[in-house]
Design an enzyme around this catalytic site. Structure first.
Site, PDB file in Angstrom:
ATOM      1  N   CYS A  14      -3.275  -1.235  -3.961  1.00  0.00           N
ATOM      2  CA  CYS A  14      -4.737  -0.546  -4.154  1.00  0.00           C
ATOM      3  C   CYS A  14      -5.013  -0.196  -5.518  1.00  0.00           C
ATOM      4  CB  CYS A  14      -4.854   0.496  -2.960  1.00  0.00           C
ATOM      5  SG  CYS A  14      -3.916   2.023  -3.494  1.00  0.00           S
ATOM      6  N   ARG A  46      -3.832   4.739  -0.945  1.00  0.00           N
ATOM      7  CA  ARG A  46      -4.551   3.765   0.071  1.00  0.00           C
ATOM      8  C   ARG A  46      -3.562   2.710   0.833  1.00  0.00           C
ATOM      9  NH1 ARG A  46     -10.200   2.425  -2.734  1.00  0.00           N
ATOM     10  NH2 ARG A  46      -8.775   2.334  -4.475  1.00  0.00           N
TER      11      ARG A  46
END
Length: 290
Positions: free
Chosen positions: A240, A245
Site C-alpha cells: 500500500c 493497509r
C-alpha cells in the site's frame, strides 16, 4: 467457568467468544487502533494497549519492533507459550491486522482477530473499561529467525524486472493506484512519484469487510480475488503506502484464504521514491505539480 481448549478454529473469534473468555487466564487481548487515544477512553476489559507507532516499530530505524523489544513487551503482558492471543482495533481492524502480521513474523502464528473489531464490539453495547490491566510477567522466548512474511524492494524488483512468478496486489484506493493522487485526503504525501508498481492489480482493502466491520465470507473473498486473477496458485506480495493497509489484505489472503503471501511494508513510500525503478501511472501525473 471451566477453561481448557479455548481457541475457536480459524483466524477469527466472535465478540460472543471474547466476552465469554474475558476472565480466562489463557487468553490475552490486545488493542491496536489507528486512533491511539481511543484505548484510554474505554477498551475491552483486560485488553493491553499496543501503540502501533511506538510499541510495534523500531524507535530509530524504519523497521518493525525488534525481537528483543517485542519479547519484553509480551513478557510484561503475561503472554506464555500456550496463551491464545486476540487482537482488535478500530477502522475495521486496520492496524490490528498489521499487529497480527508483526506477531506472526516474530513466531506467534496463531494470533487471532476479533471479527468486527472495536466497531462491532461498541455497536453491540458490550462492556468497556478504562483500567490499565496488570499481569504477572511470563518467560516467553521468541524464535531468533523471523518468519518469511516480509517482502523487500529487491523482491518486488525480482517480479517487475526479473520475471519472478509472483502476483502483486495494490490495496490502495483507485485514485492512488492510478496516480491521480499521491495519498488519501488528509494524509501526508511521502512519495515523489505517483502511480503503482507495474503489473500490480488493485483491490482496495476495505472491500474485504462488511458494513458492520466483520470480514466477508471466505467464499466471497475468494471469488473477489479470483476475478482479479489472484487465486493462490502462485505467491503473492501485498503493498500500500506504508505497509499497514496491505497487512489487512495480507491477513485476508494468508490467514483466511490460506494463500502464500508476503507483505511489502516499504510499499509505495519506498518504491515510489526509489531511483531507477519503473512505475505505471495511467493518470499521467508522475511528478504531481512539480
Amino acid at each position: 467457568m471451566s477453561f481448557g481448549a479455548v481457541a475457536q478454529e480459524g483466524p477469527l473469534v466472535t465478540a460472543a467468544w471474547v466476552e465469554e473468555n474475558l476472565s480466562n487466564p489463557d487468553v490475552r487481548i490486545f488493542e491496536v487502533s489507528v486512533d491511539t487515544g481511543v484505548y484510554e477512553r474505554g477498551h475491552i476489559p483486560g485488553a493491553v494497549n499496543l501503540a502501533w507507532h511506538t510499541d510495534l516499530v523500531d524507535p530509530i530505524r524504519r523497521d518493525i519492533v525488534s525481537r528483543e523489544n517485542f519479547e519484553a513487551l509480551l513478557q510484561a503482558a503475561g503472554v506464555g507459550e500456550d496463551t491464545t492471543v486476540v487482537l482488535y482495533g478500530d477502522n475495521n481492524n486496520w492496524f490490528a491486522a498489521w499487529g497480527a502480521w508483526v506477531f506472526d513474523i516474530h513466531g506467534l502464528g496463531e494470533v487471532k482477530l476479533l471479527d468486527g473489531g472495536r466497531k462491532l464490539w461498541e455497536a453491540q453495547g458490550l462492556p468497556l473499561d478504562t483500567a490499565t490491566p496488570e499481569y504477572a510477567a511470563s518467560a516467553i522466548e521468541l524464535p531468533e529467525q523471523p518468519a518469511d512474511l516480509r517482502a523487500r524492494l529487491v523482491d518486488v524488483l525480482d517480479v517487475v524486472e526479473g520475471g519472478a512468478d509472483v502476483s502483486l496486489v495494490d490495496i490502495r484506493g483507485p485514485k492512488e493506484y492510478s496516480g491521480e493522487i499521491f495519498a488519501p485526503e488528509g494524509v501526508q504525501e511521502l512519495s515523489i512519484r505517483a502511480g503503482h508498481i507495474p503489473g500490480a492489480v488493485n483491490f482496495p482493502w476495505g472491500g474485504a469487510v462488511n458494513e458492520d466491520g466483520t470480514f466477508k465470507s471466505a467464499d466471497d473473498l475468494k471469488a473477489a480475488f479470483a476475478a482479479l486473477g489472484i487465486d493462490g496458485s502462485k505467491p503473492i506480495i501485498t503493498y500500500c503506502r506504508i505497509g499497514e493497509r496491505s497487512s489487512h489484505t495480507w491477513f485476508v489472503l494468508s490467514r483466511i484464504l490460506g494463500y502464500e503471501v508476503r507483505n511489502y511494508d516499504g510499499s509505495w513510500t519506498e518504491y515510489g521514491n526509489a531511483v531507477g525503478v519503473p512505475i505505471d501511472n495511467p493518470s499521467g501525473t508522475v511528478w504531481g505539480k512539480i
